[in-house]
Design a protein around this motif. Structure first.
Motif, PDB file in Angstrom:
ATOM      1  N   PRO A  55       0.806  -1.223   0.000  1.00  0.00           N
ATOM      2  CA  PRO A  55       0.000   0.000   0.000  1.00  0.00           C
ATOM      3  C   PRO A  55       0.844   1.281   0.000  1.00  0.00           C
ATOM      4  N   VAL A  56       2.030   1.241   0.600  1.00  0.00           N
ATOM      5  CA  VAL A  56       2.918   2.416   0.538  1.00  0.00           C
ATOM      6  C   VAL A  56       3.292   2.686  -0.918  1.00  0.00           C
ATOM      7  N   ALA A  57       3.656   1.642  -1.649  1.00  0.00           N
ATOM      8  CA  ALA A  57       4.001   1.804  -3.072  1.00  0.00           C
ATOM      9  C   ALA A  57       2.806   2.314  -3.872  1.00  0.00           C
ATOM     10  N   ILE A  58       1.623   1.798  -3.574  1.00  0.00           N
ATOM     11  CA  ILE A  58       0.412   2.256  -4.269  1.00  0.00           C
ATOM     12  C   ILE A  58       0.179   3.739  -3.993  1.00  0.00           C
ATOM     13  N   ALA A  59       0.352   4.167  -2.754  1.00  0.00           N
ATOM     14  CA  ALA A  59       0.175   5.583  -2.400  1.00  0.00           C
ATOM     15  C   ALA A  59       1.190   6.459  -3.138  1.00  0.00           C
ATOM     16  N   VAL A  60       2.438   6.018  -3.203  1.00  0.00           N
ATOM     17  CA  VAL A  60       3.473   6.789  -3.900  1.00  0.00           C
ATOM     18  C   VAL A  60       3.162   6.868  -5.400  1.00  0.00           C
ATOM     19  N   VAL A  61       2.728   5.765  -5.978  1.00  0.00           N
ATOM     20  CA  VAL A  61       2.349   5.773  -7.401  1.00  0.00           C
ATOM     21  C   VAL A  61       1.183   6.731  -7.620  1.00  0.00           C
ATOM     22  N   TRP A  62       0.200   6.728  -6.725  1.00  0.00           N
ATOM     23  CA  TRP A  62      -0.937   7.647  -6.853  1.00  0.00           C
ATOM     24  C   TRP A  62      -0.476   9.109  -6.821  1.00  0.00           C
ATOM     25  N   ILE A  63       0.447   9.425  -5.911  1.00  0.00           N
ATOM     26  CA  ILE A  63       0.962  10.795  -5.808  1.00  0.00           C
ATOM     27  C   ILE A  63       1.632  11.202  -7.120  1.00  0.00           C
ATOM     28  N   TRP A  64       2.376  10.289  -7.733  1.00  0.00           N
ATOM     29  CA  TRP A  64       3.049  10.596  -8.995  1.00  0.00           C
ATOM     30  C   TRP A  64       2.049  10.625 -10.152  1.00  0.00           C
ATOM     31  N   LEU A  65       1.107   9.709 -10.158  1.00  0.00           N
ATOM     32  CA  LEU A  65       0.182   9.545 -11.276  1.00  0.00           C
ATOM     33  C   LEU A  65      -0.901  10.622 -11.320  1.00  0.00           C
ATOM     34  N   ASN A  66      -1.336  11.085 -10.171  1.00  0.00           N
ATOM     35  CA  ASN A  66      -2.475  11.998 -10.104  1.00  0.00           C
ATOM     36  C   ASN A  66      -2.391  13.184 -11.065  1.00  0.00           C
ATOM     37  N   PRO A  67      -1.285  13.917 -11.145  1.00  0.00           N
ATOM     38  CA  PRO A  67      -1.271  15.071 -12.060  1.00  0.00           C
ATOM     39  C   PRO A  67      -1.319  14.690 -13.545  1.00  0.00           C
ATOM     40  N   ARG A  68      -1.248  13.421 -13.842  1.00  0.00           N
ATOM     41  CA  ARG A  68      -1.168  12.973 -15.230  1.00  0.00           C
ATOM     42  C   ARG A  68      -2.449  12.316 -15.746  1.00  0.00           C
ATOM     43  N   ILE A  69      -3.333  11.860 -14.871  1.00  0.00           N
ATOM     44  CA  ILE A  69      -4.457  11.037 -15.332  1.00  0.00           C
ATOM     45  C   ILE A  69      -5.698  11.818 -15.709  1.00  0.00           C
ATOM     46  N   PHE A  70      -5.796  13.058 -15.258  1.00  0.00           N
ATOM     47  CA  PHE A  70      -6.972  13.846 -15.590  1.00  0.00           C
ATOM     48  C   PHE A  70      -6.733  14.610 -16.882  1.00  0.00           C
ATOM     49  N   PRO A  71      -7.785  14.857 -17.656  1.00  0.00           N
ATOM     50  CA  PRO A  71      -7.594  15.631 -18.885  1.00  0.00           C
ATOM     51  C   PRO A  71      -7.346  17.100 -18.565  1.00  0.00           C
ATOM     52  N   LYS A  72      -6.862  17.819 -19.543  1.00  0.00           N
ATOM     53  CA  LYS A  72      -6.739  19.263 -19.376  1.00  0.00           C
ATOM     54  C   LYS A  72      -8.135  19.821 -19.117  1.00  0.00           C
ATOM     55  N   PRO A  73      -8.249  20.784 -18.216  1.00  0.00           N
ATOM     56  CA  PRO A  73      -9.589  21.287 -17.887  1.00  0.00           C
ATOM     57  C   PRO A  73     -10.196  22.099 -19.027  1.00  0.00           C
ATOM     58  N   ARG A  74     -11.529  22.105 -19.069  1.00  0.00           N
ATOM     59  CA  ARG A  74     -12.235  22.923 -20.065  1.00  0.00           C
ATOM     60  C   ARG A  74     -12.026  24.402 -19.809  1.00  0.00           C
ATOM     61  N   SER A  75     -11.948  24.740 -18.530  1.00  0.00           N
ATOM     62  CA  SER A  75     -11.704  26.125 -18.130  1.00  0.00           C
ATOM     63  C   SER A  75     -10.706  26.119 -16.983  1.00  0.00           C
ATOM     64  N   THR A  76      -9.846  27.111 -16.982  1.00  0.00           N
ATOM     65  CA  THR A  76      -8.884  27.245 -15.890  1.00  0.00           C
ATOM     66  C   THR A  76      -9.203  28.462 -15.026  1.00  0.00           C
ATOM     67  N   ASN A  77     -10.359  29.028 -15.221  1.00  0.00           N
ATOM     68  CA  ASN A  77     -10.752  30.216 -14.458  1.00  0.00           C
ATOM     69  C   ASN A  77     -11.418  29.775 -13.147  1.00  0.00           C
ATOM     70  N   ASN A  78     -10.624  29.147 -12.277  1.00  0.00           N
ATOM     71  CA  ASN A  78     -11.113  28.675 -10.985  1.00  0.00           C
ATOM     72  C   ASN A  78      -9.946  28.671  -9.999  1.00  0.00           C
ATOM     73  N   TRP A  79     -10.285  28.572  -8.718  1.00  0.00           N
ATOM     74  CA  TRP A  79      -9.298  28.667  -7.650  1.00  0.00           C
ATOM     75  C   TRP A  79      -8.222  27.589  -7.765  1.00  0.00           C
ATOM     76  N   ALA A  80      -8.627  26.347  -7.996  1.00  0.00           N
ATOM     77  CA  ALA A  80      -7.664  25.242  -8.027  1.00  0.00           C
ATOM     78  C   ALA A  80      -6.661  25.408  -9.167  1.00  0.00           C
ATOM     79  N   SER A  81      -7.149  25.724 -10.360  1.00  0.00           N
ATOM     80  CA  SER A  81      -6.249  25.903 -11.505  1.00  0.00           C
ATOM     81  C   SER A  81      -5.292  27.067 -11.270  1.00  0.00           C
ATOM     82  N   LYS A  82      -5.817  28.160 -10.761  1.00  0.00           N
ATOM     83  CA  LYS A  82      -4.961  29.327 -10.499  1.00  0.00           C
ATOM     84  C   LYS A  82      -3.924  29.020  -9.418  1.00  0.00           C
ATOM     85  N   GLY A  83      -4.275  28.145  -8.475  1.00  0.00           N
ATOM     86  CA  GLY A  83      -3.292  27.721  -7.478  1.00  0.00           C
ATOM     87  C   GLY A  83      -2.137  26.971  -8.123  1.00  0.00           C
TER      88      GLY A  83
END
Length: 169
Positions: A55-83
């Motif tokens: 599970p430690v390895a799975i958590a580390v893989v998730w931390i690395w994978l997370n920024p890569r698995i979601f598509p580019k957002p339709r809009s970046t005019n929001n708090w999270a994107s600006k962060g």
């Protein structure tokens, strides 16, 4: 090169990965799951022994994978994107200086998170729930306040560079 840029390079944060990480789903799933999953995975050594490395390895893989698995957002005019954009501006501060009022608070907030890491690690080592929870709270306090400051930084810097402007759509 800033320390933060070296860390981003170690995580292989390409332009595409940064663009995908600007998706609010990436930001919020990372914020809400990465740290608790990692803590639970480390704590699982009590029940799983050496098998807790899975599970430690799975958590580390998730931390690395997370920024890569979601598509580019339709809009970046929001708090999270600006962060996320503010973090990129902060990483680039050795090339394009940031305003004076943004130069110290991010380092203080990173120190708050680092102090939280000390408590969380200690709590995980000695299996002390209250130290672990205090550390987790400090990590979240520092990180979320840091991201809020990054939104402000991006707002102040978006017109300083055509690349920064292009991120907002």
């Amino acid at each position: 090169m800033t320390l933060e840029r070296k860390i981003a390079a170690a995580f292989n944060m390409s332009e595409d990965a940064w663009a995908r990480h600007a998706n609010p789903w990436s930001v919020w799933t990372r914020v809400t799951t990465a740290l608790p999953l990692f803590i639970l995975a480390v704590w699982s050594r009590v029940w799983l022994g050496w098998l807790s490395l899975i599970p430690v390895a799975i958590a580390v893989v998730w931390i690395w994978l997370n920024p890569r698995i979601f598509p580019k957002p339709r809009s970046t005019n929001n708090w999270a994107s600006k962060g996320v954009f503010g973090e990129r501006v902060w990483l680039n501060r050795d090339k394009i200086p940031v305003p004076q009022h943004h130069r110290h608070v991010p380092n203080i907030l990173t120190s708050v998170s680092a102090l939280g890491m000390v408590f969380a690690i200690w709590g995980l080592v000695v299996l002390h729930i209250w130290s672990t929870l205090l550390g987790t709270a400090l990590i979240y306090l520092g990180k979320l306040w840091f991201v809020d400051r990054m939104v402000w930084l991006y707002q102040d810097m978006k017109d300083a560079n055509p690349e920064y402007q292009s991120w907002l759509y």
